[in-house]
Design an enzyme around this catalytic site. Sequence first.
Site, PDB file in Angstrom:
ATOM      1  N   GLN A 135     -10.947   2.071 -13.051  1.00  0.00           N
ATOM      2  CA  GLN A 135     -10.263   0.850 -12.626  1.00  0.00           C
ATOM      3  C   GLN A 135     -11.113   0.130 -11.593  1.00  0.00           C
ATOM      4  O   GLN A 135     -11.925   0.800 -10.935  1.00  0.00           O
ATOM      5  CB  GLN A 135      -8.892   1.161 -12.023  1.00  0.00           C
ATOM      6  CG  GLN A 135      -8.986   1.953 -10.730  1.00  0.00           C
ATOM      7  CD  GLN A 135      -7.667   2.404 -10.169  1.00  0.00           C
ATOM      8  OE1 GLN A 135      -6.728   2.637 -10.902  1.00  0.00           O
ATOM      9  NE2 GLN A 135      -7.577   2.539  -8.867  1.00  0.00           N
ATOM     10  N   LEU A 185     -23.048   2.488 -21.095  1.00  0.00           N
ATOM     11  CA  LEU A 185     -24.185   3.388 -21.046  1.00  0.00           C
ATOM     12  C   LEU A 185     -25.398   2.564 -20.692  1.00  0.00           C
ATOM     13  O   LEU A 185     -25.715   1.591 -21.386  1.00  0.00           O
ATOM     14  CB  LEU A 185     -24.362   4.048 -22.426  1.00  0.00           C
ATOM     15  CG  LEU A 185     -25.524   5.015 -22.558  1.00  0.00           C
ATOM     16  CD1 LEU A 185     -25.362   6.230 -21.652  1.00  0.00           C
ATOM     17  CD2 LEU A 185     -25.647   5.488 -24.011  1.00  0.00           C
ATOM     18  N   SER A 220      15.267   4.292  -2.735  1.00  0.00           N
ATOM     19  CA  SER A 220      15.079   3.155  -1.830  1.00  0.00           C
ATOM     20  C   SER A 220      13.633   3.065  -1.351  1.00  0.00           C
ATOM     21  O   SER A 220      13.286   2.161  -0.593  1.00  0.00           O
ATOM     22  CB  SER A 220      16.004   3.332  -0.615  1.00  0.00           C
ATOM     23  OG  SER A 220      15.717   4.583  -0.007  1.00  0.00           O
ATOM     24  N   HIS A 251      -6.732  14.135  -7.224  1.00  0.00           N
ATOM     25  CA  HIS A 251      -7.158  13.185  -8.257  1.00  0.00           C
ATOM     26  C   HIS A 251      -8.610  13.431  -8.714  1.00  0.00           C
ATOM     27  O   HIS A 251      -8.886  13.531  -9.908  1.00  0.00           O
ATOM     28  CB  HIS A 251      -7.065  11.742  -7.746  1.00  0.00           C
ATOM     29  CG  HIS A 251      -5.697  11.345  -7.250  1.00  0.00           C
ATOM     30  ND1 HIS A 251      -4.541  11.821  -7.806  1.00  0.00           N
ATOM     31  CD2 HIS A 251      -5.309  10.502  -6.260  1.00  0.00           C
ATOM     32  CE1 HIS A 251      -3.503  11.293  -7.167  1.00  0.00           C
ATOM     33  NE2 HIS A 251      -3.947  10.497  -6.225  1.00  0.00           N
ATOM     34  N   LYS A 299      -3.911   7.713 -16.171  1.00  0.00           N
ATOM     35  CA  LYS A 299      -4.680   6.464 -16.340  1.00  0.00           C
ATOM     36  C   LYS A 299      -5.410   6.485 -17.683  1.00  0.00           C
ATOM     37  O   LYS A 299      -5.907   7.524 -18.122  1.00  0.00           O
ATOM     38  CB  LYS A 299      -5.674   6.309 -15.183  1.00  0.00           C
ATOM     39  CG  LYS A 299      -4.939   6.090 -13.846  1.00  0.00           C
ATOM     40  CD  LYS A 299      -5.824   5.557 -12.780  1.00  0.00           C
ATOM     41  CE  LYS A 299      -5.094   5.468 -11.454  1.00  0.00           C
ATOM     42  NZ  LYS A 299      -4.625   4.149 -11.106  1.00  0.00           N
ATOM     43  N   ARG A 335     -19.648   8.587 -12.822  1.00  0.00           N
ATOM     44  CA  ARG A 335     -21.026   8.216 -13.178  1.00  0.00           C
ATOM     45  C   ARG A 335     -21.778   9.474 -13.569  1.00  0.00           C
ATOM     46  O   ARG A 335     -21.800  10.448 -12.811  1.00  0.00           O
ATOM     47  CB  ARG A 335     -21.724   7.574 -11.991  1.00  0.00           C
ATOM     48  CG  ARG A 335     -21.239   6.168 -11.772  1.00  0.00           C
ATOM     49  CD  ARG A 335     -21.933   5.483 -10.644  1.00  0.00           C
ATOM     50  NE  ARG A 335     -21.543   4.099 -10.712  1.00  0.00           N
ATOM     51  CZ  ARG A 335     -22.254   3.135 -11.273  1.00  0.00           C
ATOM     52  NH1 ARG A 335     -23.445   3.388 -11.781  1.00  0.00           N
ATOM     53  NH2 ARG A 335     -21.790   1.910 -11.322  1.00  0.00           N
ATOM     54  N   LEU A 391       7.439   4.018  -3.409  1.00  0.00           N
ATOM     55  CA  LEU A 391       6.918   4.380  -4.727  1.00  0.00           C
ATOM     56  C   LEU A 391       7.920   4.023  -5.829  1.00  0.00           C
ATOM     57  O   LEU A 391       7.555   3.506  -6.882  1.00  0.00           O
ATOM     58  CB  LEU A 391       6.604   5.882  -4.780  1.00  0.00           C
ATOM     59  CG  LEU A 391       5.947   6.350  -6.065  1.00  0.00           C
ATOM     60  CD1 LEU A 391       4.504   5.865  -6.143  1.00  0.00           C
ATOM     61  CD2 LEU A 391       5.989   7.865  -6.195  1.00  0.00           C
ATOM     62  N   ALA A 392       9.184   4.310  -5.541  1.00  0.00           N
ATOM     63  CA  ALA A 392      10.230   4.023  -6.531  1.00  0.00           C
ATOM     64  C   ALA A 392      10.235   2.534  -6.859  1.00  0.00           C
ATOM     65  O   ALA A 392      10.242   2.135  -8.033  1.00  0.00           O
ATOM     66  CB  ALA A 392      11.582   4.464  -5.993  1.00  0.00           C
TER      67      ALA A 392
HETATM   68  N1  LIG Z   1       3.938   5.212  -2.024  1.00  0.00           N
HETATM   69  C1  LIG Z   1       2.905   5.522  -2.773  1.00  0.00           C
HETATM   70  O1  LIG Z   1       2.084   4.665  -3.145  1.00  0.00           O
HETATM   71  C2  LIG Z   1       2.684   6.935  -3.211  1.00  0.00           C
HETATM   72  C3  LIG Z   1       3.583   7.939  -2.877  1.00  0.00           C
HETATM   73  N2  LIG Z   1       3.401   9.221  -3.323  1.00  0.00           N
HETATM   74  C4  LIG Z   1       4.356  10.266  -3.002  1.00  0.00           C
HETATM   75  O2  LIG Z   1       5.631   9.899  -3.508  1.00  0.00           O
HETATM   76  C5  LIG Z   1       6.669  10.320  -2.644  1.00  0.00           C
HETATM   77  C6  LIG Z   1       7.490   9.124  -2.229  1.00  0.00           C
HETATM   78  O3  LIG Z   1       6.650   8.190  -1.594  1.00  0.00           O
HETATM   79  P1  LIG Z   1       7.215   6.875  -0.880  1.00  0.00           P
HETATM   80  O4  LIG Z   1       8.163   6.164  -1.765  1.00  0.00           O
HETATM   81  O5  LIG Z   1       6.042   6.172  -0.365  1.00  0.00           O
HETATM   82  O6  LIG Z   1       8.005   7.516   0.321  1.00  0.00           O
HETATM   83  P2  LIG Z   1       8.992   6.828   1.354  1.00  0.00           P
HETATM   84  O7  LIG Z   1       8.531   7.205   2.705  1.00  0.00           O
HETATM   85  O8  LIG Z   1       9.188   5.407   1.033  1.00  0.00           O
HETATM   86  O9  LIG Z   1      10.308   7.685   1.115  1.00  0.00           O
HETATM   87  C7  LIG Z   1      11.154   7.555  -0.020  1.00  0.00           C
HETATM   88  C8  LIG Z   1      12.604   7.604   0.430  1.00  0.00           C
HETATM   89  O10 LIG Z   1      12.869   8.879   0.996  1.00  0.00           O
HETATM   90  C9  LIG Z   1      13.791   8.726   2.096  1.00  0.00           C
HETATM   91  N3  LIG Z   1      13.151   9.279   3.297  1.00  0.00           N
HETATM   92  C10 LIG Z   1      12.079   8.810   3.951  1.00  0.00           C
HETATM   93  N4  LIG Z   1      11.771   9.589   4.996  1.00  0.00           N
HETATM   94  C11 LIG Z   1      12.696  10.572   5.019  1.00  0.00           C
HETATM   95  C12 LIG Z   1      12.904  11.705   5.838  1.00  0.00           C
HETATM   96  N5  LIG Z   1      12.104  11.985   6.866  1.00  0.00           N
HETATM   97  N6  LIG Z   1      13.927  12.511   5.551  1.00  0.00           N
HETATM   98  C13 LIG Z   1      14.711  12.264   4.508  1.00  0.00           C
HETATM   99  N7  LIG Z   1      14.547  11.197   3.690  1.00  0.00           N
HETATM  100  C14 LIG Z   1      13.559  10.374   3.933  1.00  0.00           C
HETATM  101  C15 LIG Z   1      14.048   7.259   2.258  1.00  0.00           C
HETATM  102  O11 LIG Z   1      15.255   6.952   1.589  1.00  0.00           O
HETATM  103  P3  LIG Z   1      16.682   6.940   2.317  1.00  0.00           P
HETATM  104  O12 LIG Z   1      16.477   6.748   3.771  1.00  0.00           O
HETATM  105  O13 LIG Z   1      17.408   5.802   1.668  1.00  0.00           O
HETATM  106  O14 LIG Z   1      17.251   8.250   1.980  1.00  0.00           O
HETATM  107  C16 LIG Z   1      12.910   6.597   1.512  1.00  0.00           C
HETATM  108  O15 LIG Z   1      13.287   5.364   0.968  1.00  0.00           O
HETATM  109  C17 LIG Z   1       5.976  11.027  -1.480  1.00  0.00           C
HETATM  110  O16 LIG Z   1       5.958  12.387  -1.750  1.00  0.00           O
HETATM  111  C18 LIG Z   1       4.563  10.470  -1.503  1.00  0.00           C
HETATM  112  O17 LIG Z   1       3.646  11.383  -0.988  1.00  0.00           O
HETATM  113  C19 LIG Z   1       2.339   9.535  -4.129  1.00  0.00           C
HETATM  114  C20 LIG Z   1       1.412   8.595  -4.488  1.00  0.00           C
HETATM  115  C21 LIG Z   1       1.475   7.249  -4.027  1.00  0.00           C
HETATM  116  O1  LIG Z   2      -2.128   9.154  -4.637  1.00  0.00           O
HETATM  117  C1  LIG Z   2      -2.596   8.200  -4.056  1.00  0.00           C
HETATM  118  O2  LIG Z   2      -3.141   7.213  -4.782  1.00  0.00           O
HETATM  119  C2  LIG Z   2      -3.272   5.915  -4.252  1.00  0.00           C
HETATM  120  C3  LIG Z   2      -4.252   5.187  -5.158  1.00  0.00           C
HETATM  121  O3  LIG Z   2      -3.720   5.080  -6.446  1.00  0.00           O
HETATM  122  P1  LIG Z   2      -4.208   3.911  -7.419  1.00  0.00           P
HETATM  123  O4  LIG Z   2      -3.579   4.249  -8.696  1.00  0.00           O
HETATM  124  O5  LIG Z   2      -3.717   2.635  -6.808  1.00  0.00           O
HETATM  125  O6  LIG Z   2      -5.689   3.981  -7.434  1.00  0.00           O
HETATM  126  C4  LIG Z   2      -3.759   5.947  -2.824  1.00  0.00           C
HETATM  127  O7  LIG Z   2      -3.706   4.644  -2.277  1.00  0.00           O
HETATM  128  C5  LIG Z   2      -2.877   6.851  -2.012  1.00  0.00           C
HETATM  129  O8  LIG Z   2      -3.408   6.978  -0.697  1.00  0.00           O
HETATM  130  C6  LIG Z   2      -2.781   8.215  -2.625  1.00  0.00           C
HETATM  131  O9  LIG Z   2      -1.755   8.951  -1.968  1.00  0.00           O
END
Ligand SMILES: NC(=O)C1=CN([C@@H]2O[C@H](COP(=O)(O)OP(=O)(O)OC[C@H]3O[C@@H](n4cnc5c(N)ncnc54)[C@H](OP(=O)(O)O)[C@@H]3O)[C@@H](O)[C@H]2O)C=CC1
Ligand SMILES: O=C1O[C@H](COP(=O)(O)O)[C@@H](O)[C@H](O)[C@H]1O
Length: 553
Positions: A438, A445, A69, A297, A239, A403, A72-73
């Site tokens: 990106q 060059l 939910s 990264h 990437k 760079r 990121l998903a």
């Molecule tokens: N969002 C992004 O752009 C990026 C995220 N990440 C990493 O990916 C992972 C997921 O990120 P993201 O989707 O943003 O996270 P979310 O905060 O959206 O959490 C994902 C799901 O986890 C459940 N959740 C949230 N908080 C809690 C809690 N405190 N305890 C238990 N369940 C919880 C919720 O689902 P429900 O309540 O339905 O169980 C929520 O939909 C993280 O580890 C994040 O660091 C890495 C790079 C980029």
């Molecule tokens: O892991 C992360 O990356 C994003 C940036 O990713 P990009 O592919 O869109 O460049 C950044 O926004 C986020 O803070 C970080 O957790």
Amino acid sequence: MPCHWRGPIRGGQPQALLGFRLCNTGAAGEHKVAGDESPFTQPVVPLAYDLPLEDWSQSALSICVVGASGDLAKKKIFPALFALYYDNHLPKHFTIFGYARTKLDDAKFREMIAGNLSCRLSDAGDCGAKMEEFLSRCHYQAGQYDSLEDYGALDKRMCAAEKRFKRGDRVFYLSIPPNIFTTVAASASSAASSKSGWTRMIVEKPFGRDLESSRQLATELYKHLTEEQIYRIDHYLGKELIENLTVLRFANLVFEPLWSRQYIRNVQVIFSENFGTEGRGGYFDQYGIVRDVIQNHLLQILALFAMEQPASMGAEDIRDEKVKVLRSMQTVRLEDMVLGQYRGRRVKGMSQPGYLEDPTVPPNSLTPTFAACAVFLNNARWDGVPFLLKAGKALEGRMAEIRVQFRHVPGSLYRDKLGFSAGMSSESATNELVIRIQPNESIYLKINNKVPGLGLRVENTRLDLTYGSRYQTHLPDAYERLILDCVNGDRRLFIRNDELEVAWEKFTPVLQEIEERRVQPEQYPYGSRGPVGAHYLAAKYGVRWGDHNSDDL
Ligand SMILES: NC(=O)C1=CN([C@@H]2O[C@H](COP(=O)(O)OP(=O)(O)OC[C@H]3O[C@@H](n4cnc5c(N)ncnc54)[C@H](OP(=O)(O)O)[C@@H]3O)[C@@H](O)[C@H]2O)C=CC1
Ligand SMILES: O=C1O[C@H](COP(=O)(O)O)[C@@H](O)[C@H](O)[C@H]1O
């Protein structure tokens, strides 16, 4: 009908190699198999390096996104899965499961995913049908993250999807906050691991917040999974231009001889975003930009850039070289680091909020949203060459690039012709290789070239490989590449535990010092180029940031 498999298993052991698993039948995830000669909808090229293409004709693949939910998903993982399906990269018999606490049924779940799916530009016109087919293979299981019973229910549904096949392989993508990584790894592996094939888990960052917590996380994960089952994702490694780094270096004679202190003055790895932490301030404030972007990264990019040629393109050989080069890095020092935090500003009547105005950020937070640091590698190739890493949020543009600034031509015959006297600095006349990760992916060059025509005027211009002009192809999203690699058992682009340890070793002391001394970040306005301190840091090592050159914007 039992799901059984007694053949060899690659990349992560099934929990019970010898036992047959009795799979209950059920409706979820069943799809037709009649007439399924090919394991894919059409033949695909082997995408994994040095690995035989898995034989999927007799096996099923279940992919479970835990935290389905979440942000990121929705934004990345499901669209990547659809893109892989759309381009026929997923095995024919695949089923996708979403797992989270939010109460949804399959229909609502599909509705939620559908909003973010998009068709390739190359769409042959069957996108709507493909989307429907894809969605029909997506199922949702609501459950608590620590409930064996709930994962047991998921397992039942997975078994139902796998029941016609000799083998069922499973990928769990842990797209959840870090505080529940180990809970989920424990419960999912114990109640929903495949008994007839392999089980792999993709783990999202952050992998701890310092060396100690990262070690703790590893210890906890190892109680339930082997290293071979753990796929620590760093999406920058997926990437296109990063994947190309090793090709550029090791498949071209012209670059490798120049790749050392003898010819390279400095290397800059730069990340900037033109938006703040909007919506993610709660997470971000506990980590800050060094942990969020630089320690993972940018450091990974540095490692690929600076490592020696690996013995092969196999995952372990590449990761051995990355570990070696990271081990040669000096521990980062506070005096070689600049920290910043953005403040709000009003532009043309629009107000852009400062970091501290984000309601999810604690008042008076000192968390840096910008950091630049100089790091050095103590080895024969790179001794004395500054590697400058810079990352910031709420800057003037969104961009990531490498760079490489080369040394001056000794005794240049063309000094006068390059117009140094007319205000052009000698630095802007040196060669510079830019790898633009990106947006507008490109490699160019900067060279000195005669301006066509009578007379002799020399200018600094570009040999330019802009992907958008050269390749009429869609560049896959990083998550597509990495999920597919995990399915194929290719760990090249995932972080091994010893890489992670050494990355933390190099950054933990300075991160602790910043917190203990409550170092005040320098303020910079939202949408600017960041704190001026970054220029002083570069100047200390005789460097100018290449991204501030107006020709290059
Ligand atoms: N969002 C992004 O752009 C990026 C995220 N990440 C990493 O990916 C992972 C997921 O990120 P993201 O989707 O943003 O996270 P979310 O905060 O959206 O959490 C994902 C799901 O986890 C459940 N959740 C949230 N908080 C809690 C809690 N405190 N305890 C238990 N369940 C919880 C919720 O689902 P429900 O309540 O339905 O169980 C929520 O939909 C993280 O580890 C994040 O660091 C890495 C790079 C980029
Ligand atoms: O892991 C992360 O990356 C994003 C940036 O990713 P990009 O592919 O869109 O460049 C950044 O926004 C986020 O803070 C970080 O957790």
